[in-house]
Motif scaffolding. Sequence first.
Motif, PDB file in Angstrom:
ATOM      1  N   TRP A   7     -14.483  -5.529  12.631  1.00 32.99           N
ATOM      2  CA  TRP A   7     -13.035  -5.429  12.848  1.00 32.99           C
ATOM      3  C   TRP A   7     -12.331  -5.439  11.514  1.00 32.99           C
ATOM      4  CZ3 TRP A   7      -9.190  -4.226  15.867  1.00 32.99           C
ATOM      5  CH2 TRP A   7      -7.919  -4.716  15.588  1.00 32.99           C
ATOM      6  N   ALA A   8     -11.588  -4.386  11.233  1.00 33.54           N
ATOM      7  CA  ALA A   8     -10.836  -4.299   9.989  1.00 33.54           C
ATOM      8  C   ALA A   8      -9.379  -4.136  10.339  1.00 33.54           C
ATOM      9  CB  ALA A   8     -11.309  -3.120   9.139  1.00 33.54           C
ATOM     10  N   SER A   9      -8.683  -5.247  10.504  1.00 30.64           N
ATOM     11  CA  SER A   9      -7.264  -5.164  10.771  1.00 30.64           C
ATOM     12  C   SER A   9      -6.544  -4.728   9.513  1.00 30.64           C
ATOM     13  CB  SER A   9      -6.736  -6.520  11.246  1.00 30.64           C
ATOM     14  OG  SER A   9      -7.001  -7.498  10.271  1.00 30.64           O
ATOM     15  N   PRO A  10      -5.313  -4.186   9.636  1.00 30.92           N
ATOM     16  CA  PRO A  10      -4.624  -3.674   8.455  1.00 30.92           C
ATOM     17  C   PRO A  10      -4.535  -4.698   7.347  1.00 30.92           C
ATOM     18  CG  PRO A  10      -3.482  -3.041  10.438  1.00 30.92           C
ATOM     19  CD  PRO A  10      -4.578  -3.964  10.859  1.00 30.92           C
ATOM     20  N   LEU A 177       1.722  12.273  13.822  1.00 33.39           N
ATOM     21  CA  LEU A 177       0.961  11.671  12.728  1.00 33.39           C
ATOM     22  C   LEU A 177       1.575  10.356  12.274  1.00 33.39           C
ATOM     23  CD1 LEU A 177      -1.115  11.856  10.309  1.00 33.39           C
ATOM     24  CD2 LEU A 177       0.669  13.109   9.102  1.00 33.39           C
ATOM     25  N   PHE A 178       2.866  10.365  12.000  1.00 33.66           N
ATOM     26  CA  PHE A 178       3.528   9.157  11.499  1.00 33.66           C
ATOM     27  C   PHE A 178       3.617   8.079  12.567  1.00 33.66           C
ATOM     28  CE2 PHE A 178       4.988  12.217   8.332  1.00 33.66           C
ATOM     29  CZ  PHE A 178       4.844  11.479   7.169  1.00 33.66           C
ATOM     30  N   THR A 179       3.952   8.467  13.798  1.00 27.74           N
ATOM     31  CA  THR A 179       4.059   7.454  14.846  1.00 27.74           C
ATOM     32  C   THR A 179       2.703   6.831  15.147  1.00 27.74           C
ATOM     33  OG1 THR A 179       3.881   9.215  16.519  1.00 27.74           O
ATOM     34  CG2 THR A 179       6.089   8.464  15.931  1.00 27.74           C
ATOM     35  N   THR A 180       1.649   7.646  15.169  1.00 30.85           N
ATOM     36  CA  THR A 180       0.313   7.099  15.431  1.00 30.85           C
ATOM     37  C   THR A 180      -0.103   6.109  14.348  1.00 30.85           C
ATOM     38  OG1 THR A 180      -0.360   9.118  16.582  1.00 30.85           O
ATOM     39  CG2 THR A 180      -2.120   7.683  15.755  1.00 30.85           C
ATOM     40  N   ALA A 181       0.115   6.488  13.083  1.00 32.37           N
ATOM     41  CA  ALA A 181      -0.289   5.620  11.984  1.00 32.37           C
ATOM     42  C   ALA A 181       0.469   4.292  12.017  1.00 32.37           C
ATOM     43  CB  ALA A 181      -0.056   6.332  10.648  1.00 32.37           C
ATOM     44  N   LEU A 182       1.774   4.356  12.135  1.00 29.74           N
ATOM     45  CA  LEU A 182       2.582   3.146  12.080  1.00 29.74           C
ATOM     46  C   LEU A 182       2.405   2.283  13.319  1.00 29.74           C
ATOM     47  CD1 LEU A 182       5.848   4.690  10.587  1.00 29.74           C
ATOM     48  CD2 LEU A 182       4.137   3.333   9.392  1.00 29.74           C
ATOM     49  N   LEU A 183       2.364   2.911  14.500  1.00 33.28           N
ATOM     50  CA  LEU A 183       2.240   2.124  15.723  1.00 33.28           C
ATOM     51  C   LEU A 183       0.857   1.511  15.874  1.00 33.28           C
ATOM     52  CD1 LEU A 183       4.230   4.362  18.237  1.00 33.28           C
ATOM     53  CD2 LEU A 183       4.956   2.216  17.184  1.00 33.28           C
ATOM     54  N   THR A 184      -0.169   2.136  15.315  1.00 31.59           N
ATOM     55  CA  THR A 184      -1.492   1.518  15.333  1.00 31.59           C
ATOM     56  C   THR A 184      -1.480   0.194  14.581  1.00 31.59           C
ATOM     57  OG1 THR A 184      -2.592   3.668  15.484  1.00 31.59           O
ATOM     58  CG2 THR A 184      -3.907   1.823  14.671  1.00 31.59           C
ATOM     59  N   VAL A 185      -0.790   0.161  13.454  1.00 30.52           N
ATOM     60  CA  VAL A 185      -0.660  -1.088  12.703  1.00 30.52           C
ATOM     61  C   VAL A 185       0.086  -2.137  13.524  1.00 30.52           C
ATOM     62  CG1 VAL A 185       0.286  -2.145  10.617  1.00 30.52           C
ATOM     63  CG2 VAL A 185      -0.730   0.139  10.498  1.00 30.52           C
ATOM     64  N   VAL A 186       1.167  -1.721  14.172  1.00 30.54           N
ATOM     65  CA  VAL A 186       1.968  -2.667  14.956  1.00 30.54           C
ATOM     66  C   VAL A 186       1.146  -3.242  16.101  1.00 30.54           C
ATOM     67  CG1 VAL A 186       4.011  -2.896  16.420  1.00 30.54           C
ATOM     68  CG2 VAL A 186       4.138  -1.523  14.341  1.00 30.54           C
ATOM     69  N   VAL A 187       0.419  -2.386  16.818  1.00 28.14           N
ATOM     70  CA  VAL A 187      -0.368  -2.863  17.959  1.00 28.14           C
ATOM     71  C   VAL A 187      -1.479  -3.800  17.497  1.00 28.14           C
ATOM     72  CG1 VAL A 187      -1.839  -2.167  19.881  1.00 28.14           C
ATOM     73  CG2 VAL A 187       0.185  -0.816  19.324  1.00 28.14           C
ATOM     74  N   SER A 188      -2.145  -3.457  16.388  1.00 34.74           N
ATOM     75  CA  SER A 188      -3.223  -4.316  15.903  1.00 34.74           C
ATOM     76  C   SER A 188      -2.699  -5.689  15.493  1.00 34.74           C
ATOM     77  CB  SER A 188      -3.930  -3.653  14.720  1.00 34.74           C
ATOM     78  OG  SER A 188      -3.076  -3.559  13.589  1.00 34.74           O
ATOM     79  N   ARG A 189      -1.501  -5.735  14.924  1.00 35.02           N
ATOM     80  CA  ARG A 189      -0.903  -7.038  14.592  1.00 35.02           C
ATOM     81  C   ARG A 189      -0.522  -7.806  15.863  1.00 35.02           C
ATOM     82  NH1 ARG A 189       1.607  -7.552   9.525  1.00 35.02           N
ATOM     83  NH2 ARG A 189       0.416  -6.419   7.939  1.00 35.02           N
ATOM     84  N   MET A 272      -7.949   4.350  11.471  1.00 32.74           N
ATOM     85  CA  MET A 272      -6.958   3.456  10.892  1.00 32.74           C
ATOM     86  C   MET A 272      -7.489   2.035  10.724  1.00 32.74           C
ATOM     87  SD  MET A 272      -4.199   5.146  10.229  1.00 32.74           S
ATOM     88  CE  MET A 272      -3.129   3.743   9.989  1.00 32.74           C
ATOM     89  N   LEU A 273      -8.174   1.508  11.725  1.00 32.75           N
ATOM     90  CA  LEU A 273      -8.526   0.096  11.743  1.00 32.75           C
ATOM     91  C   LEU A 273      -9.884  -0.200  11.125  1.00 32.75           C
ATOM     92  CD1 LEU A 273      -7.217  -0.884  15.289  1.00 32.75           C
ATOM     93  CD2 LEU A 273      -6.096  -1.197  13.084  1.00 32.75           C
ATOM     94  N   GLU A 274     -10.766   0.792  11.042  1.00 37.11           N
ATOM     95  CA  GLU A 274     -12.076   0.579  10.446  1.00 37.11           C
ATOM     96  C   GLU A 274     -12.213   1.262   9.092  1.00 37.11           C
ATOM     97  OE1 GLU A 274     -15.314   1.440  13.058  1.00 37.11           O
ATOM     98  OE2 GLU A 274     -14.294   0.620  14.818  1.00 37.11           O
ATOM     99  N   ARG A 275     -11.121   1.857   8.606  1.00 35.45           N
ATOM    100  CA  ARG A 275     -11.128   2.540   7.315  1.00 35.45           C
ATOM    101  C   ARG A 275     -12.208   3.630   7.284  1.00 35.45           C
ATOM    102  NH1 ARG A 275      -7.469  -0.774   7.786  1.00 35.45           N
ATOM    103  NH2 ARG A 275      -6.628  -2.021   6.074  1.00 35.45           N
ATOM    104  N   GLN A 276     -12.325   4.385   8.392  1.00 34.09           N
ATOM    105  CA  GLN A 276     -13.317   5.437   8.483  1.00 34.09           C
ATOM    106  C   GLN A 276     -12.739   6.754   7.954  1.00 34.09           C
ATOM    107  OE1 GLN A 276     -16.412   5.076   9.488  1.00 34.09           O
ATOM    108  NE2 GLN A 276     -16.554   3.493  11.058  1.00 34.09           N
TER     109      GLN A 276
END
Length: 408
Positions: A7-10, A177-189, A272-276
């Motif tokens: 698990w690699a959170s932001p 692209l932008f919404t996916t990137a930013l919202l992925t961070v928000v959901v993971s937090r 986004m979350l695993e830095r793949q």
Amino acid sequence: MNDSPGWASPGSAPSGGQDSASGTPRPAGPAAEQGTGATWSSEQPPPGQWSAPSGQSAPPPPPAPGWGGGHPHGAWGRPPAAKPGVIPLRPLGVGEILDGAVSTLRAHWRTVLGITITVSVITQIANILVERYALPEPPAVNPNPTPSEAIDQSIESLQYSLTSLGPALFITLIGTLFTTALLTVVVSRSVLGRPVTLTDAWHEARPRLPQLLGLTMLLPLMSAGIMAVGLLPGLLLGDGSGVLLTMLGGIAAVVVILWLVVRFALASPALMLERQGVIPSLRRSAKLVRGTWWRVFGILLLTMALLFVISLIIIVPFVVIALMADSNGFGDLLNGSDPQFGWAYLIITGIGSVIASAITYPISAGVTVLLYIDQRIRREALDLELARAAGVPGYGSEPPGGSDASGS
């Protein structure tokens, strides 16, 4: 599963390809607190729980507090799963995934609406300007064409549709692209119960945007290539049998595209979350979806249906108001001719689209991220790693780096 990234959170570093469950401290049980020697297991059975002589086994010993709560492989009266954020840390049901997406919108509404409204307004303005000034005039239609003229009109109409659709799709992809990137961070937090601001989300998502752009562009290009391969033989044949071959090839291409879309549905949160990278993210998604394709397909289809209904409920009143405000375009619709809508129609419908996107974008992104987390919980016991990162008592300490590893 030694090849499972952790698990690699932001804000954290890559896991180096280690299993998410390996190395994770197990919750301390009562036996660990009684000073047992180093050679004794920390999970001793309680007295009086051995099998009876008759062969009837007694109930298994209760698990240590907090141990993998909610896992299907053991639920004998164990306590509820830890819930530091918007979801309980155990395998999720469909309703819990949808509820977690909506709960993220409620819990971080300032950040989420700041992202979605900003992106939606920019994309809508770009679409309106392109539609108003950049697109060519629609081709003239002869109401009584000859057979050859009818074919020419059909080709011209198809060319105009593709020309007008291309810029809109490109603008939508960039906005996604932008919404996916930013919202992925928000959901993971929000899963960890951590606060997040728009600045935090942008800071964490920005380094991954080039890879996410490559993934966002690759999937439509892949779909277009598959569709071209399916249609090309029939189009080249050109006669009556060619029409049938074109239909069969198109159906086969749609089936393959649908299968690939579901198979790679979890690639963006993996990236986004695993830095793949792009290709490893596609492989990672395929691995997580393997064996559960129909379940993932059903959840995504249900989400799309719900979001479609929500969008209609929001947009239809704005379309009605826009038609009433733009009498010329409404008159063209009644006469059966190609409507020429003015600024009033474009602005009013644009406002409706912005409001609908501000609500549907975070739910869609939330379902995708939570579905990714759910698949990893089921396959890799990611709930243990998440509980540790969230600081749930009994799951061990923070990894090296302290709070940075959980994105705070």
